[in-house]
Write an enzyme that holds these catalytic residues in place. Structure first.
Site, short mmCIF file in Angstrom:
data_model
loop_
_atom_site.label_atom_id
_atom_site.label_comp_id
_atom_site.label_asym_id
_atom_site.label_seq_id
_atom_site.Cartn_x
_atom_site.Cartn_y
_atom_site.Cartn_z
N CYS A 1 -36.57 7.83 -19.20
CA CYS A 1 -37.79 7.60 -19.57
C CYS A 1 -38.75 6.92 -18.64
O CYS A 1 -38.14 6.23 -17.54
CB CYS A 1 -37.77 6.62 -20.94
N GLY B 1 -40.05 11.84 -17.81
CA GLY B 1 -39.76 12.25 -19.13
C GLY B 1 -40.74 13.18 -19.80
O GLY B 1 -41.86 13.12 -19.55
N ASN C 1 -36.88 2.22 -21.46
CA ASN C 1 -36.26 2.77 -20.22
C ASN C 1 -34.77 2.22 -20.21
O ASN C 1 -34.72 1.15 -19.87
CB ASN C 1 -37.06 2.77 -19.13
N GLY C 2 -33.81 3.06 -20.22
CA GLY C 2 -32.56 2.51 -20.02
C GLY C 2 -31.76 2.98 -21.23
O GLY C 2 -31.89 3.64 -22.05
N TYR D 1 -32.76 10.37 -6.50
CA TYR D 1 -33.25 11.58 -7.11
C TYR D 1 -34.55 11.07 -7.91
O TYR D 1 -35.45 11.86 -8.11
CB TYR D 1 -32.38 12.16 -8.07
#
Ligand code: AMP
Length: 493
Positions: free
Chosen positions: A23, A49, A124-125, A265
């Protein structure tokens, strides 16, 4: 943010492929049309996302919420969408694709009316004890609206006995394990924080007098904001509506363990992380790869787009020509987001096409950033052979991905990771390449300017390559009776 399955068995065989946690988060305090600023910021974070996007704004009296399935541009480019979100404070979220059962209820930011007033949160996570906590909360009568792990934090804040919202928030975080970069909003303040190890990224910037938080620096570039600093591991930054900034250290000053896969990435190459250009790091990984695994070939060909910077580094280090032997269509989404293996395979060929005129008769070395299931590599090697390549060698700009991520990067369960089952030579056979090599973990650390296991250096979270998870994994341990599943090498699931 993780979506857990409705039956509360997120790591079960049937459900594990529906865990998708990547995210991007954004927050801004003190800007005119904060929602418009947030929409632009989220647009720059779209690669983090692509399934859904949401913004919550506050106009001094009321919160306004708009969330939708699809890209940021689909949800927030129309003027009336932004007009529905007045105010000078806003937070936003982009969320990665899920393969099933997503639904509007899981789209962030989540918003709740607590005793102390409105509370919005973007995450996020991945919280690695979310199920454990959820079971406890549900047994005490909590009623969850979503299947997202982030809602656990909302319930913990709501039920904490501390007097102030900030204390309640810290109290909640003390119960949570895993990875989180959070941007939250109340009628009085914005709170941004990173987990004690700083696994997921979060940075702070300034746009005139406004304070901005975002997952990556590219979100600052797009709004013309300047980078201020990173939110540090375990740091909680409070910004009140007048722009006063207070830093809190509820977890002391632990040693950071940021995610190394952001460099490999996930982050955009034009972002800066830990003071380093992601693009330069990727080129350096390619150079390390060329030193460790040279190939006797005519041309270096990147698997676009993820392999491009590493391929440039590989070509420059080895003195070989860099050539675009594969052309990518920009109208097909990331391969990974396809729901089934069948769909994923066909999307690889819709996304990539061989540049036959270049490839024919050549010995080529293909460079990609990672092999996960092996779907992309198998297809691309075949594509090069069909286009008449004389030899196809494969070099990967990360070590073998042997372990699942439980901290917010979307990886399938271990049994689906090619490198969890096969040694390198068997992987080579599987993808049908003439040779296959991965950069070593030490080479990867060299590329980010660190030394693994040197206490003087930054040690990243590299669990996907090493299996060394830096936190407890309570949910996994409770489900399996151990840590990560151990797999016998030698069998493709
Ligand atoms: P696979 O085809 O399953 O081996 O996946 C490898 C490809 O997916 C590579 O080309 C990567 O660029 C890309 N990739 C690797 N990790 C991820 C991830 N967590 N999310 C999306 N794409 C990924």
């Amino acid at each position: 943010m993780t979506q857990v399955s409705d039956n509360l068995h997120p790591f079960g065989d049937d459900e594990s492929d529906s865990l998708h946690e990547e995210c991007g988060v954004f927050g801004v305090v003190g800007a005119r049309d904060a929602a418009a600023v947030a929409a632009l910021g989220l647009h720059a974070l779209q690669h983090r996302g692509q399934e859904a996007a949401g913004i919550v704004s506050y106009d001094g009296a009321e919160f306004h919420v708009r969330r939708g399935i699809g890209h940021v541009a689909e949800n927030f480019s129309a003027g009336d969408a932004i007009a529905e979100l007045p105010g000078s404070v806003a937070i936003g979220h982009v969320r990665y694709s899920t393969t099933g059962g997503a639904g509007l209820r899981n789209i962030q930011p989540l918003y709740a009316e607590l005793a102390a007033g409105g509370f919005a949160i973007a995450h996020n996570g991945n919280i690695s004890n979310a199920l454990h906590l959820r079971h406890e909360l549900v047994s005490k009568g909590a009623i969850f609206q979503s299947t997202s792990d982030t809602e656990v934090i909302v319930h913990l804040v709501a039920t904490s006995r501390y007097p102030t919202l900030l204390d309640r928030f810290v109290d909640a975080l003390r119960l949570v394990e895993g990875a989180y970069a959070l941007v939250c909003m109340t009628p009085k303040r914005m709170i941004a924080c990173r987990d004690p190890l700083g696994i997921r990224p979060l940075i702070m910037g300034r746009l005139d007098n406004a304070v901005v938080f975002a997952s990556e620096t590219v979100a600052l570039d797009i709004i013309g904001a300047r980078f201020d600093r990173e939110v540090e591991a375990g740091e909680l930054i409070e910004v009140d509506l007048d722009g006063k900034i207070t830093s809190h250290r509820p977890f002391g000053k632990p040693q950071a363990r940021p995610c190394i896969f952001e460099h490999v990435y996930f982050s955009r190459p034009d972002s800066i992380s830990g003071g380093r250009s992601i693009y330069s790091v990727r080129k350096e990984i390619g150079a390390q790869l060329a030193l460790e695994a040279p190939a006797d070939v005519d041309i270096v060909v990147p698997v676009p787009d993820s392999g491009v910077p590493a391929a440039i580094g590989y070509a420059q280090q080895s003195g070989l020509p860099f050539e675009l032997g594969i052309i990518r269509s920009h109208y097909v989404g990331r391969t990974f987001i396809q729901p089934s293996d069948g769909a994923r395979t066909s999307s690889v060929s819709r996304k990539h096409n061989a540049n036959r005129a270049l490839v024919e008769g050549k010995r080529i070395v293909l460079i990609d950033d990672s092999i996960v299931r092996g779907t992309t590599s198998l297809k691309i090697v075949q594509m090069m052979r069909d286009a008449g390549a004389a030899e196809v060698h494969m070099r990967i700009a990360s070590p073998p991905t042997t372990h699942s991520c439980f901290y917010g990067v979307d990886t399938p369960e271990r049994s689906k990771l090619l490198a969890a089952r096969l040694q390198v030579e068997a992987m080579r056979e599987f993808i049908q390449a003439d040779s296959l090599a991965f950069v070593s973990i030490d080479g990867l650390y060299r590329a980010v300017g660190e030394e693994k296991r040197d206490p003087e250096c930054l040690n990243y979270c590299d669990a996907c390559f090493t299996g060394e998870y830096p936190t407890r994994l309570t949910d996994l341990a409770e489900r399996t009776g151990q840590g990560e599943l151990s797999l016998p090498i030698g069998k493709v699931a």
